[in-house]
Every structure is written in C-alpha cells, then in structure tokens.
Design an enzyme around this catalytic site. Structure first.
Site, mmCIF file in Angstrom:
data_model
loop_
_atom_site.group_PDB
_atom_site.id
_atom_site.type_symbol
_atom_site.label_atom_id
_atom_site.label_comp_id
_atom_site.label_asym_id
_atom_site.label_seq_id
_atom_site.Cartn_x
_atom_site.Cartn_y
_atom_site.Cartn_z
ATOM 1 N N LYS A 22 24.984 88.860 3.021
ATOM 2 C CA LYS A 22 24.439 88.643 4.372
ATOM 3 C C LYS A 22 25.490 88.027 5.280
ATOM 4 O O LYS A 22 25.729 88.498 6.395
ATOM 5 C CB LYS A 22 23.215 87.722 4.299
ATOM 6 C CG LYS A 22 22.719 87.329 5.660
ATOM 7 C CD LYS A 22 21.978 86.004 5.773
ATOM 8 C CE LYS A 22 22.496 84.740 5.312
ATOM 9 N NZ LYS A 22 22.610 83.620 6.246
ATOM 10 N N ASN A 23 26.142 86.972 4.824
ATOM 11 C CA ASN A 23 27.065 86.277 5.725
ATOM 12 C C ASN A 23 28.314 87.105 6.033
ATOM 13 O O ASN A 23 28.870 86.995 7.123
ATOM 14 C CB ASN A 23 27.423 84.891 5.167
ATOM 15 C CG ASN A 23 26.257 83.921 5.335
ATOM 16 O OD1 ASN A 23 25.292 84.230 6.031
ATOM 17 N ND2 ASN A 23 26.328 82.770 4.698
ATOM 18 N N ARG A 93 22.041 81.480 14.525
ATOM 19 C CA ARG A 93 23.278 80.919 15.067
ATOM 20 C C ARG A 93 24.472 81.854 14.912
ATOM 21 O O ARG A 93 25.389 81.844 15.719
ATOM 22 C CB ARG A 93 23.613 79.622 14.353
ATOM 23 C CG ARG A 93 22.579 78.567 14.485
ATOM 24 C CD ARG A 93 23.055 77.349 13.753
ATOM 25 N NE ARG A 93 24.397 77.017 14.184
ATOM 26 C CZ ARG A 93 24.694 76.309 15.259
ATOM 27 N NH1 ARG A 93 23.732 75.840 16.009
ATOM 28 N NH2 ARG A 93 25.935 76.071 15.578
ATOM 29 N N CYS A 117 19.787 73.294 14.440
ATOM 30 C CA CYS A 117 18.872 73.990 13.542
ATOM 31 C C CYS A 117 18.441 73.013 12.459
ATOM 32 O O CYS A 117 18.904 71.872 12.421
ATOM 33 C CB CYS A 117 19.483 75.249 12.970
ATOM 34 S SG CYS A 117 20.654 74.951 11.680
ATOM 35 N N ARG A 122 24.996 71.251 14.153
ATOM 36 C CA ARG A 122 25.817 72.460 14.147
ATOM 37 C C ARG A 122 26.391 72.829 15.524
ATOM 38 O O ARG A 122 26.051 73.863 16.096
ATOM 39 C CB ARG A 122 25.036 73.636 13.542
ATOM 40 C CG ARG A 122 24.564 73.320 12.144
ATOM 41 C CD ARG A 122 23.878 74.475 11.489
ATOM 42 N NE ARG A 122 24.783 75.511 11.034
ATOM 43 C CZ ARG A 122 24.386 76.661 10.497
ATOM 44 N NH1 ARG A 122 23.104 76.903 10.365
ATOM 45 N NH2 ARG A 122 25.248 77.557 10.083
ATOM 46 N N ASP A 305 25.524 76.367 0.319
ATOM 47 C CA ASP A 305 24.416 77.333 0.300
ATOM 48 C C ASP A 305 23.783 77.482 -1.089
ATOM 49 O O ASP A 305 22.789 78.191 -1.235
ATOM 50 C CB ASP A 305 24.894 78.712 0.787
ATOM 51 C CG ASP A 305 25.232 78.698 2.269
ATOM 52 O OD1 ASP A 305 24.850 77.750 2.961
ATOM 53 O OD2 ASP A 305 25.888 79.659 2.727
ATOM 54 N N ARG A 397 14.967 85.966 6.051
ATOM 55 C CA ARG A 397 16.172 86.002 6.895
ATOM 56 C C ARG A 397 17.409 86.361 6.081
ATOM 57 O O ARG A 397 18.361 86.919 6.626
ATOM 58 C CB ARG A 397 16.414 84.630 7.545
ATOM 59 C CG ARG A 397 15.458 84.322 8.664
ATOM 60 C CD ARG A 397 15.898 83.091 9.394
ATOM 61 N NE ARG A 397 17.290 83.201 9.839
ATOM 62 C CZ ARG A 397 17.974 82.252 10.445
ATOM 63 N NH1 ARG A 397 17.394 81.095 10.695
ATOM 64 N NH2 ARG A 397 19.215 82.439 10.819
#
Ligand code: EPU
Length: 418
Positions: A22-23, A93, A117, A122, A305, A397
């Site tokens: 995802k990232n 973000r 968030c 952040r 994470d 998400r």
C-alpha cells in the site's frame, strides 16, 4: 459502518499470498503525475487508500482507474486542475505527496493541508522545507498550501528528521528540477527504494539509492511506466503474527524477507518457530512464547507500522515485555482496546509494559487507526470467545481483503454490514 465478528482460538494453517505494498503504491501513483505518458501498475492492493488516490487524480482532471485484478492505469494526459481538495486530502495524509510532482511538472499546485491524525500531529514542515530549497514559493492560505515555481531548480536539502513521505515528495520534485539536488538524511525505507527504482525507469537520474544521501540530476521530462508493485512488508508481518498468535502453521508467499529482518528476528527472539525459503516465510507457533523488548525506529529498525501487531502477540507471551514507540507520539491507542480483551498493559510515556496472560477473551472493541485495528484482529483470533470489532473501515484503508485471507487459513471471521 462494517464490523468484524471474530471467534478466536482456532490455530491458523495454510499458505497465503502477500499483496502489493500500500505505502509503495501511494508514492508511485503520485509519481505518475510526473509524466504525460501512460502509467500502469500491477499487483496493486484493493484498499481504500489507493481508491482515494485515484479520486485525487480524477479531481486533477486525469483519467485513472484501479480494476478488480489490481491493475492501476493512468491514461496519458496533463492535469487540467491543480488543486487537491480538502475533502479527499483530509481522509488520507499520503495524498500530500501530489504536491511535489504537480509543482515540478505544472509550475504550480494547491494542496489542502492534511491536518493531524489519530497517531500524532504529523506536520508537513519537512516537505515544505525541501520544496522551498528547490526554489518553490510556498504560501498557506485558507487551509491550503499553495506552491509556485516556473521551474524548480536543484538545491541542497537536509532533513531535520527521518521522513518517508517527505523524502519521496522532494525526491519526485527534484527529478524535473533544473540542475542537481542533494538530499541528506533521506529515509531509506524499502518504499523509498522502490520509488527510486521506478523513477529511474521513467528516466530520472538518481544516485545514492539505498543510502541516506541522494543526488538527483534533473531532467526536462520523464516517460511512462509499467511496474509490478513489491510485496507489502507490513501485511506480511501481520499475517505471520496471525500464525504465531494462534499457535498455527502459516506460510506467506511472494514476500521480500530482507525487508522484514527486524520483525522476523524479533519473532524468533520471542520463541516463534520461523523459517525462510526464497520468497516464502513460514511460522510455526508451537513453542512457548517469551517476552521481548521492542523499540521502533526507521528502517532497518523495527517498523512503527508493526508495533501494535507485535504488542498483541506479546500480550500472550510468558513474562514481561516492553514496547517503545519512537516515531509517532500517540500510537498506543490499541492499548485500551487490547485491555478490554484481557491484556495486562501499562503505559509509561513512550513505553508500554506488557505482562503476558495465559489467554485473552473476546469482547466488543473499537478500531481507531489502521495498524491498531490489525492488532485487535490478531488478538481476537487468539482470544477465547467472540470479539465484535467495530469501525473496520480503518482496516479497509490498508489491508487487501484481510478477512478473506484469514478465512482461507481457517479463521472464523465474518464481516457484518450494519
Ligand atoms: N514529521 C515531521 N515533519 C514532516 C514530516 C514528518 O515532523 O514534515 C514527523 C512525523 O510527525 C513523525 C515522523 O516525522 O513523527 C515520521 O513521519 P514520516 O514522515 O516518516 O511518516 P509518513 O511518511 O507520513 C509513512 C507511512 C506510515 C509510516 C511512516 C513511518 C505512507 C503513506 N505512510 O508515513 O504508514 O508509519 O512512514 O514509517 O507511506 C501506515 O501504513 O499505517 C502508516 C502510518
């Protein structure tokens, strides 16, 4: 709002394929703004954040899509609108990463400030510092960042802190700047390396890959792209813990074990039987688990994470463990929910002290952010009885069909639509 009903206590068994990262994808989609040619990405995870990124490209006047086979396509074209609106940016973000590419290619961009968030304030000061060093004029008006520069010029950027998306944003912009840019204290996460690889295929001239000092010689245009996205190291780590916490036998295929060394080593330290064979990682959870110390840090350290998921595992390990979070100031929101499942945890500043319990027990719990939700799913899989996990939109998400993957391993997890 959907919720998960999870009946725990079943050892998970079987083989499951890793999805794309995802990232990585979020940065690669932003990078697709740097070219007027077609961009195709395959092995893209079906997650809400990628759909949000597609909507942002559409808001910029481009034709983008993500199909059911996990192929993202951006048709050749030029943005006709240079504003990324608040309604979309506030939900994710990472969308702030369109600022650098838009500015570099179109000379101007207006992107909503993302705001804070759940896991911390952040700020984006480092992104802006970097773009200013490349000659951008930056103003904050009505909650938006407005940046302008007819053509960015090479410059020297020294980040004050390690920032993944900040490095990616400035790196993308530097590719189309006039002259050479030096980026010091750059993040070295695998997602940054994948972006460098992709930008290079598009025609960028970047040296220093794999180090924290990057040099970029700007070019006047970049070409199109067809790229298969690498495995999501955080999804892989989460699935491995699902095997370990249920004392099961789970193999994850299509992984990049070198991106997960800090996690696999910590799992071994905690007593998890773990073997690696090429791109396959297998966990066998028959051994008793023992407490360990975990401290998050930038790559190659233990990833923030994976902190919440590791904590879920340690709730069931013998003796006491500590988990120290150094990246985000408020990333312990899962603690109160894990306690509802019977965990024994106290938080002292940035450290959580976990005393292992024999078993957790099901309860109603609430997801608060993406990785916190993952930790609750893991804890619920090991708990006796039923857990009702609310607000699973957080998990949607960033995890690709997580309940299907877990069910294929024997988990009793059901999505309920209210
Ligand atoms: N920071 C600043 N100023 C900035 C940028 C960052 O002070 O301009 C601070 C942050 O507040 C944080 C620290 O620096 O305390 C590190 O943040 P970083 O910029 O590295 O985080 P990010 O790039 O916004 C990415 C991932 C996160 C992951 C972090 C750290 C994406 C889309 N997001 O965020 O992933 O936790 O790097 O590895 O790549 C997740 O997937 O659940 C997630 C939150």
């Amino acid at each position: 709002m959907d919720r998960f009903l999870i009946n725990g206590g079943v050892p998970l068994e079987g083989t499951v394929q890793a999805s794309g990262s995802k990232n990585s994808v979020l940065a690669l989609v932003a990078a697709s703004l740097l070219t007027e040619e077609e961009v195709v990405l395959t092995n893209v995870p079906q997650v809400q954040d990628v759909h949000t990124m597609v909507r942002i490209l559409e808001a910029l006047g481009l034709q983008a899509s993500l199909d059911s086979t996990g192929t993202f396509t951006l048709a050749a074209g030029t943005p006709t609108n240079l504003e990324a609106p608040y309604d979309l940016v506030r939900t994710m973000r990472a969308s702030f990463m369109v600022l650098g590419p838009l500015l570099a290619r179109c000379g101007r961009a207006r992107v909503s400030l993302p705001g804070g968030c759940a896991i911390g304030a952040r700020p984006v000061d480092q992104h802006l510092k970097g773009l200013k060093a490349l000659g951008a004029k930056v103003e904050l008006t009505e909650g938006y960042v407005e940046a302008q520069a007819d053509r960015l010029r090479g410059g020297q950027v020294v980040f004050d802190i390690n920032t993944v998306n900040g490095t990616q944003n400035v790196l993308m912009a530097a590719c189309l700047a006039d002259g050479t840019t030096r980026i010091e204290n750059a993040a070295i996460e695998p997602e940054v390396q994948e972006l460098i690889e992709v930008l290079t295929v598009m025609g960028a001239k970047i040296s220093g890959a794999g180090t924290d000092c990057l040099e970029v010689e700007g070019v006047s245009e970049l070409g199109g792209l067809n790229h298969r996205v690498a495995a999501d190291r955080i999804e892989v780590g989460t699935l491995l813990i699902a095997g370990a916490i249920t004392r099961g036998d789970v193999e994850v295929t299509g992984t990049s074990p070198q991106h997960l060394a800090s996690v696999t080593e910590k799992l071994r330290d905690a007593g998890v039987g773990l073997s690696i064979d090429g791109d396959r990682i297998r966990v066998r959870g028959s051994n008793p688990l023992t407490g360990v110390r975990v401290k998050t840090s930038p790559f190659p350290g233990f990833p923030t994470d994976m902190q919440a998921q590791m904590m879920a595992l340690l709730c069931c390990a013998e003796g006491s463990s500590t988990v120290t979070e150094t990246i985000f100031e408020n990333r312990f929101m899962h603690v109160s929910e894990l306690k509802r499942l019977g965990a024994d945890i106290t938080v002292e500043g940035r450290t959580a002290v976990i005393r292992g319990v024999e078993s957790l027990s099901g309860a109603p719990v609430m997801a608060t952010d993406l990785r916190a939700s993952a930790s609750l799913v893991l804890a619920a899989l090991s708990a006796r009885g039923e857990t009702n996990l609310m607000r699973v939109y957080h998990i949607d998400r960033g995890y690709d069909r997580i309940e299907e993957k877990l069910r294929s391993l024997g988990a009793r997890i059901k999505r309920v639509k209210d």
